[in-house]
Design an enzyme around this catalytic site. Sequence first.
Site, short mmCIF file in Angstrom:
data_model
loop_
_atom_site.label_atom_id
_atom_site.label_comp_id
_atom_site.label_asym_id
_atom_site.label_seq_id
_atom_site.Cartn_x
_atom_site.Cartn_y
_atom_site.Cartn_z
N GLU A 17 8.97 -19.30 29.35
CA GLU A 17 8.87 -20.53 28.56
C GLU A 17 8.86 -20.21 27.06
O GLU A 17 8.19 -19.29 26.62
CB GLU A 17 7.59 -21.28 28.93
CG GLU A 17 7.45 -22.59 28.16
CD GLU A 17 6.35 -23.47 28.73
OE1 GLU A 17 6.37 -23.76 29.93
OE2 GLU A 17 5.46 -23.84 27.93
N THR A 48 9.87 -26.19 25.52
CA THR A 48 8.89 -27.28 25.49
C THR A 48 9.36 -28.43 24.59
O THR A 48 10.26 -28.27 23.76
CB THR A 48 7.51 -26.79 25.01
OG1 THR A 48 7.65 -26.31 23.67
CG2 THR A 48 6.98 -25.68 25.90
N ALA A 51 5.11 -33.99 22.78
CA ALA A 51 4.89 -35.32 23.34
C ALA A 51 5.11 -36.39 22.28
O ALA A 51 4.69 -36.23 21.13
CB ALA A 51 3.47 -35.41 23.91
N ARG A 107 4.65 -36.19 31.70
CA ARG A 107 4.15 -37.35 30.98
C ARG A 107 3.87 -37.00 29.53
O ARG A 107 4.17 -37.75 28.61
CB ARG A 107 2.87 -37.88 31.63
CG ARG A 107 2.37 -39.16 30.96
CD ARG A 107 0.94 -39.46 31.30
NE ARG A 107 0.02 -38.47 30.79
CZ ARG A 107 -1.29 -38.53 30.92
NH1 ARG A 107 -1.84 -39.53 31.56
NH2 ARG A 107 -2.07 -37.60 30.42
N ASP A 109 0.77 -35.75 26.66
CA ASP A 109 -0.54 -36.32 26.36
C ASP A 109 -0.42 -37.34 25.25
O ASP A 109 0.19 -37.06 24.21
CB ASP A 109 -1.52 -35.21 25.95
CG ASP A 109 -1.90 -34.37 27.16
OD1 ASP A 109 -2.18 -34.97 28.22
OD2 ASP A 109 -1.87 -33.14 27.06
N ALA A 124 4.41 -39.45 34.80
CA ALA A 124 5.59 -38.60 35.00
C ALA A 124 6.41 -39.05 36.22
O ALA A 124 7.64 -38.94 36.22
CB ALA A 124 5.17 -37.14 35.16
N HIS A 153 -6.23 -31.48 36.98
CA HIS A 153 -5.89 -32.10 35.69
C HIS A 153 -7.11 -32.88 35.20
O HIS A 153 -7.70 -33.64 35.98
CB HIS A 153 -4.68 -33.03 35.86
CG HIS A 153 -4.20 -33.58 34.54
ND1 HIS A 153 -4.69 -34.76 34.02
CD2 HIS A 153 -3.31 -33.09 33.64
CE1 HIS A 153 -4.09 -34.98 32.84
NE2 HIS A 153 -3.25 -33.99 32.60
N GLN A 180 0.51 -25.29 35.53
CA GLN A 180 -0.23 -24.94 34.31
C GLN A 180 -0.73 -23.51 34.47
O GLN A 180 -0.90 -23.02 35.60
CB GLN A 180 -1.42 -25.91 34.16
CG GLN A 180 -2.23 -25.74 32.92
CD GLN A 180 -1.41 -25.93 31.66
OE1 GLN A 180 -0.65 -25.03 31.30
NE2 GLN A 180 -1.54 -27.08 31.04
P1 FAD Z 1 1.34 -37.05 35.31
O1 FAD Z 1 1.88 -36.46 36.54
O2 FAD Z 1 1.79 -38.41 34.93
O3 FAD Z 1 -0.26 -37.01 35.43
C1 FAD Z 1 -1.06 -37.28 34.29
C2 FAD Z 1 -2.44 -37.74 34.79
O4 FAD Z 1 -2.32 -39.06 35.32
C3 FAD Z 1 -3.00 -36.88 35.91
O5 FAD Z 1 -4.41 -36.85 35.76
C4 FAD Z 1 -2.60 -37.64 37.16
O6 FAD Z 1 -3.44 -37.35 38.27
C5 FAD Z 1 -2.75 -39.08 36.69
N1 FAD Z 1 -1.87 -40.02 37.39
C6 FAD Z 1 -0.59 -39.81 37.79
N2 FAD Z 1 -0.12 -40.92 38.41
C7 FAD Z 1 -1.12 -41.84 38.39
C8 FAD Z 1 -1.23 -43.19 38.86
N3 FAD Z 1 -0.23 -43.82 39.48
N4 FAD Z 1 -2.41 -43.84 38.65
C9 FAD Z 1 -3.46 -43.23 38.01
N5 FAD Z 1 -3.39 -41.94 37.55
C10 FAD Z 1 -2.23 -41.27 37.72
N6 FAD Z 1 3.15 -31.28 27.37
C11 FAD Z 1 3.97 -31.55 26.32
O7 FAD Z 1 3.64 -32.38 25.49
N7 FAD Z 1 5.19 -30.91 26.17
C12 FAD Z 1 5.61 -29.99 27.06
O8 FAD Z 1 6.71 -29.43 26.91
C13 FAD Z 1 4.78 -29.67 28.18
N8 FAD Z 1 5.16 -28.77 29.10
C14 FAD Z 1 4.36 -28.53 30.19
C15 FAD Z 1 4.82 -27.63 31.16
C16 FAD Z 1 4.04 -27.37 32.28
C17 FAD Z 1 4.54 -26.41 33.32
C18 FAD Z 1 2.77 -28.00 32.43
C19 FAD Z 1 1.92 -27.69 33.61
C20 FAD Z 1 2.31 -28.89 31.46
C21 FAD Z 1 3.11 -29.18 30.35
N9 FAD Z 1 2.72 -30.10 29.37
C22 FAD Z 1 3.54 -30.37 28.30
C23 FAD Z 1 1.41 -30.74 29.44
C24 FAD Z 1 1.45 -32.09 30.20
O9 FAD Z 1 2.33 -32.99 29.59
C25 FAD Z 1 0.03 -32.66 30.19
O10 FAD Z 1 -0.84 -31.81 30.88
C26 FAD Z 1 -0.12 -34.08 30.72
O11 FAD Z 1 -1.49 -34.50 30.53
C27 FAD Z 1 0.15 -34.23 32.20
O12 FAD Z 1 1.49 -34.30 32.42
P2 FAD Z 1 2.07 -34.61 33.89
O13 FAD Z 1 3.52 -34.55 33.75
O14 FAD Z 1 1.40 -33.78 34.91
O15 FAD Z 1 1.60 -36.14 34.04
#
Ligand code: FAD
Length: 298
Positions: A17, A48, A51, A107, A109, A124, A153, A180
């Site tokens: 990455e 990356t 957000a 998604r 942050d 997401a 998470h 992560q």
């Molecule tokens: P989601 O899958 O949407 O989950 C986010 C939260 O919402 C979780 O707690 C989940 O349980 C909850 N949730 C999901 N669906 C629902 C629902 N229907 N109802 C209620 N709650 C729900 N961040 C950046 O800004 N840029 C990057 O390039 C980046 N790269 C990353 C790469 C990797 C491999 C990882 C692991 C993380 C990365 N992140 C990045 C961080 C990530 O964007 C954050 O950790 C974010 O908070 C979670 O993203 P997610 O895609 O898992 O979100």
Amino acid sequence: MHIRDILSGPGPKFSFEYFPPKSPEAAESLFRTITELQRCDPAFVSVTYGAGGTTRGATHGLVLRLLQETRVNAIPHLTCVGHTEAEISSLLESYAVAGVSNILALRGDPPKSGGGAKGDFPYAADLVGFIRRFSERHGHDFGIGVAGFPEGHPGTPNRMLEIDHLKAKVDAGADYICTQMFFHNGDFYDFRDRCELAGVRVPILAGIMPVTSLAGLNRMSELAAGARFPARLLRLLARANGDDAVVRRIGVHYATTQCADLLDHEVAGIHLYTLNQSSATVEIFHSLGLRSPEAAVS
Ligand code: FAD
């Protein structure tokens, strides 16, 4: 090539990455890093995305430059927080035209200020579904990866619910999970088992970040909110007495033993968070005896 096809081949895969450089000098330094690490023959590299679109142009620019100037299979991260459907469509169109084959759908942050985070995609899973529908409409089949969190998470303390949310991303069309960073392999194996029990049956890449400085460790605990640093690692680092070189040696050794153990436990792949530096990754490859980076220059 789709990551799902790469991962269906024999043996575990490695991926790296990078984050988009902030200056022309940083860009040149990053290209030197990428060239060096190509000798390790990664299955793909990912870039990356800030957000809310803060690195939108930079992420896009780096991915396209990698595709044009190197043989690297480059994957853009794409976060949906704060974005409209029109904005995401326009980025996807541009990636499709450029021949990008995969997207890591996240998604992101919301900003800590709380302002300006609304968009058309609450989670997401909504972005994954949108990319799938876009692929069907435009005849460009993107492979889709999503994030997983072996330590949990912070937004969902209920671990059962969290796996349901992960499954929703896979059901919406994701074909692999990248985790992560984690520092206790037991967390990863337990996560993998819980995915299996919940019917989440896509390959899972294990995210590993070598600790190379105490400042970096502190930054990681900020960035990967909730990161669990095991006492064993902290005890080892404490013995370094603040000596930067010793901290780095311990961190790289610790990450190497994590990787060796993951390879022993049939991991689908290991995703190394490089922080745009090559040396720690090269040392890990050397120590694992996977490939001699010097010998593999093409
Ligand atoms: P989601 O899958 O949407 O989950 C986010 C939260 O919402 C979780 O707690 C989940 O349980 C909850 N949730 C999901 N669906 C629902 C629902 N229907 N109802 C209620 N709650 C729900 N961040 C950046 O800004 N840029 C990057 O390039 C980046 N790269 C990353 C790469 C990797 C491999 C990882 C692991 C993380 C990365 N992140 C990045 C961080 C990530 O964007 C954050 O950790 C974010 O908070 C979670 O993203 P997610 O895609 O898992 O979100």
